[in-house]
Write an enzyme that holds these catalytic residues in place. Structure first.
Site, PDB file in Angstrom:
ATOM      1  N   GLN A 256      -1.291   3.622  -9.541  1.00 33.32           N
ATOM      2  CA  GLN A 256      -2.222   4.086  -8.463  1.00 33.32           C
ATOM      3  C   GLN A 256      -1.567   4.802  -7.602  1.00 33.32           C
ATOM      4  O   GLN A 256      -0.209   5.198  -7.520  1.00 33.32           O
ATOM      5  CB  GLN A 256      -2.717   2.998  -8.106  1.00 33.32           C
ATOM      6  CG  GLN A 256      -1.789   2.063  -7.299  1.00 33.32           C
ATOM      7  CD  GLN A 256      -1.928   0.571  -7.265  1.00 33.32           C
ATOM      8  OE1 GLN A 256      -3.288   0.127  -6.945  1.00 33.32           O
ATOM      9  NE2 GLN A 256      -1.067  -0.472  -7.191  1.00 33.32           N
ATOM     10  N   HIS A 289      -4.538 -13.610   5.487  1.00 40.10           N
ATOM     11  CA  HIS A 289      -3.773 -14.498   4.161  1.00 40.10           C
ATOM     12  C   HIS A 289      -3.440 -15.785   4.758  1.00 40.10           C
ATOM     13  O   HIS A 289      -3.431 -16.909   3.917  1.00 40.10           O
ATOM     14  CB  HIS A 289      -1.967 -13.751   4.434  1.00 40.10           C
ATOM     15  CG  HIS A 289      -2.215 -12.556   3.469  1.00 40.10           C
ATOM     16  ND1 HIS A 289      -2.252 -11.241   4.124  1.00 40.10           N
ATOM     17  CD2 HIS A 289      -2.040 -12.153   2.269  1.00 40.10           C
ATOM     18  CE1 HIS A 289      -2.224 -10.431   3.322  1.00 40.10           C
ATOM     19  NE2 HIS A 289      -2.164 -10.666   2.244  1.00 40.10           N
ATOM     20  N   ASP A 311       2.564  -7.100  -1.892  1.00 32.71           N
ATOM     21  CA  ASP A 311       2.924  -6.725  -0.682  1.00 32.71           C
ATOM     22  C   ASP A 311       3.764  -7.930   0.093  1.00 32.71           C
ATOM     23  O   ASP A 311       4.386  -7.803   1.012  1.00 32.71           O
ATOM     24  CB  ASP A 311       1.617  -6.410   0.513  1.00 32.71           C
ATOM     25  CG  ASP A 311       0.709  -7.558   0.218  1.00 32.71           C
ATOM     26  OD1 ASP A 311       0.776  -8.733   0.646  1.00 32.71           O
ATOM     27  OD2 ASP A 311      -0.570  -7.079  -0.188  1.00 32.71           O
ATOM     28  N   GLU A 331       2.485  -9.039 -10.430  1.00 32.19           N
ATOM     29  CA  GLU A 331       2.163  -7.863  -9.612  1.00 32.19           C
ATOM     30  C   GLU A 331       2.079  -6.617 -10.622  1.00 32.19           C
ATOM     31  O   GLU A 331       3.372  -6.434 -11.145  1.00 32.19           O
ATOM     32  CB  GLU A 331       2.880  -7.540  -8.394  1.00 32.19           C
ATOM     33  CG  GLU A 331       2.748  -6.222  -7.847  1.00 32.19           C
ATOM     34  CD  GLU A 331       1.135  -5.681  -7.556  1.00 32.19           C
ATOM     35  OE1 GLU A 331       0.584  -4.856  -7.937  1.00 32.19           O
ATOM     36  OE2 GLU A 331       0.579  -6.478  -6.656  1.00 32.19           O
ATOM     37  N   ASP A 365       0.403  -6.997 -15.877  1.00 32.84           N
ATOM     38  CA  ASP A 365      -1.049  -7.111 -15.706  1.00 32.84           C
ATOM     39  C   ASP A 365      -1.528  -8.455 -15.680  1.00 32.84           C
ATOM     40  O   ASP A 365      -1.055  -9.232 -16.572  1.00 32.84           O
ATOM     41  CB  ASP A 365      -1.924  -6.494 -16.800  1.00 32.84           C
ATOM     42  CG  ASP A 365      -3.176  -6.588 -16.628  1.00 32.84           C
ATOM     43  OD1 ASP A 365      -3.995  -7.532 -17.206  1.00 32.84           O
ATOM     44  OD2 ASP A 365      -4.070  -5.824 -15.857  1.00 32.84           O
ATOM     45  N   ASP A 387      -4.583 -12.886  -5.227  1.00 29.98           N
ATOM     46  CA  ASP A 387      -5.014 -11.890  -4.114  1.00 29.98           C
ATOM     47  C   ASP A 387      -4.930 -10.551  -4.587  1.00 29.98           C
ATOM     48  O   ASP A 387      -4.164  -9.744  -4.606  1.00 29.98           O
ATOM     49  CB  ASP A 387      -3.617 -12.132  -3.151  1.00 29.98           C
ATOM     50  CG  ASP A 387      -3.706 -11.365  -2.007  1.00 29.98           C
ATOM     51  OD1 ASP A 387      -4.706 -10.998  -1.543  1.00 29.98           O
ATOM     52  OD2 ASP A 387      -2.767 -11.005  -1.488  1.00 29.98           O
ATOM     53  N   PRO A 395     -11.237  -1.417 -12.047  1.00 34.65           N
ATOM     54  CA  PRO A 395     -10.223  -2.001 -12.857  1.00 34.65           C
ATOM     55  C   PRO A 395      -9.937  -3.275 -12.508  1.00 34.65           C
ATOM     56  O   PRO A 395      -9.275  -3.837 -13.192  1.00 34.65           O
ATOM     57  CB  PRO A 395      -9.042  -0.896 -12.478  1.00 34.65           C
ATOM     58  CG  PRO A 395      -9.679   0.235 -11.850  1.00 34.65           C
ATOM     59  CD  PRO A 395     -10.989  -0.153 -11.240  1.00 34.65           C
TER      60      PRO A 395
END
Length: 505
Positions: A256, A289, A311, A331, A365, A387, A395
């Protein structure tokens, strides 16, 4: 009725070589045409969202326009060589500039749907005009039955489409990017069309027509070259128009576009955008969060799995709870993990979460990672924190499906808990998306508690309201400041599955 046969062409080469040149041009033009199509779909999905809808719009409009172009090409058959060269020059310019024009409409005018339809229509008409003109040209080289000529043209066309379809994701997009890739494709298109006519069918052209085509193709190539040289400054200017003037980091990862704004001494809070969607805002990151993580950590939390959240902010909240022995982060974008470890502002925001020895990162993934059972070495887990980007981002839809939550359930201990971010609801009582997530989680045998939390309002704005779903095999409640359980469940809810996604963009 007497049909007029095409007048045999005077060629500078033998007929066999001439046919090969025409079929080679068909191959190149078909590859370029498919690249234009894929580029429109990809850019529209990124700028507008919902890739299924954008692909449907582009494909349906282009196929319709190709039929219109085929009919309009009848008027050009008497001067097929000149007409084909003109069509290719206009197509090269239109297709080559389409990505830049679409991005400009989005950046400076806030919408790109009309431009998407207009370019799909124009490119489709021009592509549709190619085959009738090429059919006329190849018949002028050597007369053959219509079925054989069509078979030869379509074979070259389909093979070219295959090459263009593979070149776009594996070569043009990763190496050149969308803007430069479209411009280079346009240049190839112009050269192929112009060269065929100016070399092979030059005897069909008078001096004025020759000079007109040379000038037109030269101007097209100059315009595309200038735009290619200016694509970097253009993209930066457009990015500033979208994100503001304080863009510090902008990279296209394999997954991305990742953009960081603010921070760095600008006086503005740091913000992280992924494919144009705001994922982290320094003004409300802590409140969001906390609302996501704390309700799930009220029971045992020895081992914790964070899906997404590269993040590091969800990890920061998890590590604040005593008794955490191990945290696994899955991630899919290594660039997000790199920035979370190295960017001073993001590191300050996540309190250096990735420096903690209890944290283990996996680049994968989440769906594939769970399906392949790669969690077995560290799991099962007491807590799973999802998250991930909202389900309205196409997607991510599979990561909010019944199948996905079934895989998550296998990775939970019997008394484990899962919490799912369900997007911005805009309503303290919940939204259709929140309730669809809730029903989908319930469909795999988990008991759920949907709830919302409000973020701080911006100047002159209403506060953002986030939706969450807390799930476990036994009933569990939600307690904490600012957390509001949702109890008015709408009737007739159905779960979202891979084959029947039920989320709206």
């Amino acid at each position: 009725m007497v049909h007029q046969r095409p007048v045999p062409a005077r060629l500078p080469v033998p007929a066999g070589l001439g046919r090969l040149a025409v079929l080679t041009t068909v191959f190149v033009c078909a590859a370029c045409g498919l690249v234009y199509e894929l580029e429109l779909v990809a850019l529209a999905s990124y700028l507008i969202g919902d890739s299924v809808t954008q692909a449907s719009v582009v494909l349906s409009v282009m196929v319709f326009a190709m039929g219109v172009g085929s009919l309009l090409a009848k008027r050009l058959r008497r001067r097929a060589a000149f007409g084909f060269a003109v069509v290719e020059a206009v197509l090269a310019l239109t297709g080559g500039l389409s990505a830049m024009a679409l991005y400009a409409c989005f950046a400076w005018y806030g919408q790109a749907r009309l431009a998407l339809v207009a370019f799909s229509l124009a490119i489709g008409v021009l592509i549709g005009a190619e085959v009738p003109l090429l059919m006329t040209l190849i018949q002028r080289i050597r007369r053959q039955d219509a079925g054989g000529a069509v078979a030869d043209l379509f074979a070259a066309d389909y093979v070219g489409a295959l090459v263009g379809g593979l070149a776009f994701p594996f070569l043009l997009l990763p190496v050149l990017g969308q803007l430069t890739g479209a411009l280079v494709t346009g240049a190839v298109n112009a050269v192929a069309g112009g060269a065929l006519v100016l070399w092979l069918f030059r005897c069909d052209l008078g001096p004025r027509a020759r000079w007109a085509l040379l000038t037109a193709n030269g101007l097209v190539l100059v315009v595309l070259a200038v735009c290619s040289l200016l694509s970097g400054p253009f993209e930066r200017a457009a990015r500033h128009a979208v994100y503001g003037a304080d863009v510090r980091v902008a990279v296209h990862s394999e997954v991305q576009e990742v953009v960081l704004t603010g921070g760095g001494g600008s006086g503005r809070p740091v913000s992280l955008f992924l494919d144009g969607h705001l994922r982290v805002s320094g003004t409300d990151a802590s409140r969001y969060h906390q609302a996501l993580v704390r309700p799930a950590m009220t029971g045992p939390h020895h081992r914790v799995l964070v899906l997404g959240g590269g993040d590091g902010l969800a990890v920061r909240e998890v590590l604040r709870h005593p008794g955490v022995a191990a945290v696994t982060v899955v991630e899919r974008d290594p660039e997000v993990l790199r920035l979370a470890r190295t960017d001073p502002d993001l590191v300050a925001l996540n309190h250096g979460a990735y420096d903690d020895r209890r944290v283990h990162c996996v680049t994968a993934d989440p769906f594939d990672w769970l399906r392949e059972g790669r969690w077995a070495g560290d799991g099962p887990y007491d807590v799973v924190v999802s998250d991930l980007p909202g389900p309205g981002v196409t997607p991510s839809t599979k990561l909010y499906s019944q199948e996905f939550y079934g895989l998550v359930g296998r990775a939970l201990v019997p008394d484990g808990r899962m919490v799912v971010h369900s997007g911005d609801t805009g309503d303290p009582a919940g939204s259709p998306t929140l309730w669809t997530v809730d029903e989908t989680v319930r469909s795999v045998g988990l008991r759920t508690t949907p709830y919302t939390a409000a973020g701080p309002p911006g100047p002159g704005e209403r506060p953002r309201i986030w939706g969450f779903v807390l799930a476990a095999r036994e009933p569990t409640g939600v307690h904490g400041p600012g957390l509001r359980p949702c109890t008015r469940r709408p009737p007739g809810l159905l779960p979202s599955t891979l084959m029947h996604p039920r989320y709206d963009d």
